[in-house]
Design a protein around this motif. Structure first.
Motif, PDB file in Angstrom:
ATOM      1  N   ASP A 105       0.859  -1.064  -0.052  1.00  0.00           N
ATOM      2  CA  ASP A 105       0.010   0.157  -0.094  1.00  0.00           C
ATOM      3  C   ASP A 105       0.800   1.415  -0.008  1.00  0.00           C
ATOM      4  OD1 ASP A 105      -2.614  -1.448   0.089  1.00  0.00           O
ATOM      5  OD2 ASP A 105      -2.171  -1.390   2.138  1.00  0.00           O
ATOM      6  N   LEU A 106       0.622   2.155  -0.816  1.00  0.00           N
ATOM      7  CA  LEU A 106       1.483   3.521  -1.004  1.00  0.00           C
ATOM      8  C   LEU A 106       1.209   4.296   0.219  1.00  0.00           C
ATOM      9  CD1 LEU A 106       1.094   4.374  -4.561  1.00  0.00           C
ATOM     10  CD2 LEU A 106       2.833   2.937  -3.866  1.00  0.00           C
ATOM     11  N   LYS A 107       2.347   4.753   0.739  1.00  0.00           N
ATOM     12  CA  LYS A 107       2.543   5.521   2.018  1.00  0.00           C
ATOM     13  C   LYS A 107       2.556   4.939   3.170  1.00  0.00           C
ATOM     14  CE  LYS A 107       0.707   9.720  -0.272  1.00  0.00           C
ATOM     15  NZ  LYS A 107      -0.204  10.778  -0.470  1.00  0.00           N
ATOM     16  N   GLU A 108       2.581   3.438   3.236  1.00  0.00           N
ATOM     17  CA  GLU A 108       2.736   2.619   4.375  1.00  0.00           C
ATOM     18  C   GLU A 108       4.239   2.269   4.390  1.00  0.00           C
ATOM     19  OE1 GLU A 108       0.747   1.691   6.473  1.00  0.00           O
ATOM     20  OE2 GLU A 108      -1.172   1.969   5.965  1.00  0.00           O
ATOM     21  N   GLU A 109       4.658   2.051   5.714  1.00  0.00           N
ATOM     22  CA  GLU A 109       6.075   1.786   5.780  1.00  0.00           C
ATOM     23  C   GLU A 109       6.121   0.249   6.067  1.00  0.00           C
ATOM     24  OE1 GLU A 109       9.675   3.951   8.044  1.00  0.00           O
ATOM     25  OE2 GLU A 109       8.482   2.544   9.454  1.00  0.00           O
ATOM     26  N   TYR A 110       6.962  -0.357   5.513  1.00  0.00           N
ATOM     27  CA  TYR A 110       7.215  -1.695   5.518  1.00  0.00           C
ATOM     28  C   TYR A 110       8.667  -2.320   6.050  1.00  0.00           C
ATOM     29  CZ  TYR A 110       3.075  -2.190   2.898  1.00  0.00           C
ATOM     30  OH  TYR A 110       1.751  -2.201   2.436  1.00  0.00           O
ATOM     31  N   LEU A 111       8.716  -3.464   6.494  1.00  0.00           N
ATOM     32  CA  LEU A 111       9.871  -4.096   6.904  1.00  0.00           C
ATOM     33  C   LEU A 111      10.264  -4.907   5.614  1.00  0.00           C
ATOM     34  CD1 LEU A 111      12.319  -4.720   8.818  1.00  0.00           C
ATOM     35  CD2 LEU A 111      11.091  -6.100  10.295  1.00  0.00           C
ATOM     36  N   VAL A 112      11.002  -4.750   4.908  1.00  0.00           N
ATOM     37  CA  VAL A 112      11.111  -5.305   3.731  1.00  0.00           C
ATOM     38  C   VAL A 112      12.238  -6.501   3.648  1.00  0.00           C
ATOM     39  CG1 VAL A 112      11.591  -5.131   1.273  1.00  0.00           C
ATOM     40  CG2 VAL A 112      10.334  -3.414   2.479  1.00  0.00           C
ATOM     41  N   PHE A 113      12.194  -7.491   2.996  1.00  0.00           N
ATOM     42  CA  PHE A 113      13.319  -8.561   2.865  1.00  0.00           C
ATOM     43  C   PHE A 113      13.251  -9.017   1.490  1.00  0.00           C
ATOM     44  CE2 PHE A 113      11.750  -9.002   7.132  1.00  0.00           C
ATOM     45  CZ  PHE A 113      12.833  -9.356   7.924  1.00  0.00           C
ATOM     46  N   ALA A 114      14.317  -8.423   0.873  1.00  0.00           N
ATOM     47  CA  ALA A 114      14.285  -8.501  -0.578  1.00  0.00           C
ATOM     48  C   ALA A 114      15.498  -9.247  -1.055  1.00  0.00           C
ATOM     49  CB  ALA A 114      14.708  -7.111  -1.178  1.00  0.00           C
ATOM     50  N   GLY A 115      15.359  -9.945  -2.212  1.00  0.00           N
ATOM     51  CA  GLY A 115      16.723 -10.743  -2.718  1.00  0.00           C
ATOM     52  C   GLY A 115      17.021 -10.020  -4.112  1.00  0.00           C
ATOM     53  N   THR A 116      17.714 -10.927  -4.864  1.00  0.00           N
ATOM     54  CA  THR A 116      18.430 -10.675  -6.140  1.00  0.00           C
ATOM     55  C   THR A 116      17.863 -11.484  -7.284  1.00  0.00           C
ATOM     56  OG1 THR A 116      20.533 -11.586  -5.733  1.00  0.00           O
ATOM     57  CG2 THR A 116      20.199  -9.258  -5.226  1.00  0.00           C
ATOM     58  N   TYR A 117      16.950 -12.464  -6.960  1.00  0.00           N
ATOM     59  CA  TYR A 117      16.400 -13.524  -7.955  1.00  0.00           C
ATOM     60  C   TYR A 117      15.493 -12.807  -8.638  1.00  0.00           C
ATOM     61  CZ  TYR A 117      14.295 -17.725  -9.784  1.00  0.00           C
ATOM     62  OH  TYR A 117      13.656 -18.561 -10.577  1.00  0.00           O
ATOM     63  N   ASP A 118      15.570 -13.044  -9.965  1.00  0.00           N
ATOM     64  CA  ASP A 118      14.349 -12.580 -10.798  1.00  0.00           C
ATOM     65  C   ASP A 118      14.148 -11.130 -10.864  1.00  0.00           C
ATOM     66  OD1 ASP A 118      12.843 -12.996 -13.042  1.00  0.00           O
ATOM     67  OD2 ASP A 118      11.359 -13.993 -11.998  1.00  0.00           O
ATOM     68  N   THR A 119      14.874 -10.357 -10.677  1.00  0.00           N
ATOM     69  CA  THR A 119      14.490  -8.956 -10.161  1.00  0.00           C
ATOM     70  C   THR A 119      13.777  -8.049 -11.456  1.00  0.00           C
ATOM     71  OG1 THR A 119      16.740  -8.172 -11.021  1.00  0.00           O
ATOM     72  CG2 THR A 119      16.421  -8.887  -8.499  1.00  0.00           C
ATOM     73  N   GLN A 120      13.815  -8.528 -12.772  1.00  0.00           N
ATOM     74  CA  GLN A 120      13.166  -8.039 -13.914  1.00  0.00           C
ATOM     75  C   GLN A 120      13.716  -6.457 -14.005  1.00  0.00           C
ATOM     76  OE1 GLN A 120      11.283  -9.491 -15.946  1.00  0.00           O
ATOM     77  NE2 GLN A 120      11.642 -11.268 -14.789  1.00  0.00           N
ATOM     78  N   ASP A 121      15.149  -6.379 -13.765  1.00  0.00           N
ATOM     79  CA  ASP A 121      16.004  -5.098 -14.136  1.00  0.00           C
ATOM     80  C   ASP A 121      15.744  -4.140 -12.821  1.00  0.00           C
ATOM     81  OD1 ASP A 121      16.827  -5.912 -16.377  1.00  0.00           O
ATOM     82  OD2 ASP A 121      15.176  -5.068 -17.545  1.00  0.00           O
ATOM     83  N   ALA A 122      15.180  -4.622 -11.880  1.00  0.00           N
ATOM     84  CA  ALA A 122      15.100  -3.686 -10.641  1.00  0.00           C
ATOM     85  C   ALA A 122      16.324  -4.189  -9.862  1.00  0.00           C
ATOM     86  CB  ALA A 122      13.586  -3.844  -9.912  1.00  0.00           C
TER      87      ALA A 122
END
Length: 197
Positions: free
Chosen positions: A106-123
């Protein structure tokens, strides 16, 4: 006689197929079944999975969303970084379809994000519902994150300013460049006038 043989042949061929179809069951469609349980029961194991490799853990606010094909991209303003080479602003990709483990923000909500580099689609990063990503107000996940990674590093005002201006220069640096260019131009004009006299 030919009709009888053809009829018998048809019965011999069609009967087993009819029986098989009668007892056949449709297959079960498998959707994403690894969704993170926000009650904390999975937190420590999933956070341990993010302690190695090219992963990032940060808190940030989703500020923009765009869709391209089967991918959704979210831009984030990052507030603090637990792990990874994350700047003051970053972009995450996720699948467009929830059956492919899409994570929505949801835009304008703050998240605790756990992100990886698998299949990032150029992100720079990608995220799925299999990660421990949750709202930053989830105290159980935050406590487990602090236990696993320690205190986060806050994004500095200089990092934020550099992310807001082209080529990573802050407004003070741009003013300095403008003043230097003006002085150089004035000095050049003064030297040329003196050379004429």
């Amino acid at each position: 006689m030919k009709r009888v043989i053809r009829g018998a042949l048809a019965v011999v061929l069609v009967a087993p197929l009819s029986v098989a179809l009668t007892f056949a069951r449709p297959g079960v469609a498998h959707a994403c079944t690894c969704a993170y349980n926000t009650d904390g029961t999975q937190a420590e194991q999933q956070l341990e999975d993010f302690s190695s490799g090219d992963n990032a853990v940060f808190t940030g606010t989703a500020v923009a969303e765009r869709r391209e094909g089967f991918t959704v991209y979210y831009d984030f303003d990052v507030r603090e970084i637990f792990r990874g080479d994350v700047g003051a602003k970053t972009t995450l990709s996720t699948a467009r379809d929830s059956a492919a483990c899409r994570t929505g923000f949801d835009l304008k909500e703050e998240y605790l994000v756990f992100a990886g580099t698998y299949d990032t689609q150029d992100a720079p990063w990608s995220v799925t519902m299999c990660s421990a990503t949750t709202l930053s107000t989830n105290e159980l996940t935050r406590a487990a994150t602090l236990k696993q990674f320690g205190e986060p590093r806050a994004v500095t005002a200089d990092e934020r300013a550099a992310a807001d201006y082209p080529h990573g220069l802050s407004i003070v640096q741009w003013v300095g460049i403008g003043v230097a260019a003006g002085l150089f131009a004035a000095g050049t004009v003064w030297i040329l006038r003196r050379a004429r006299h």
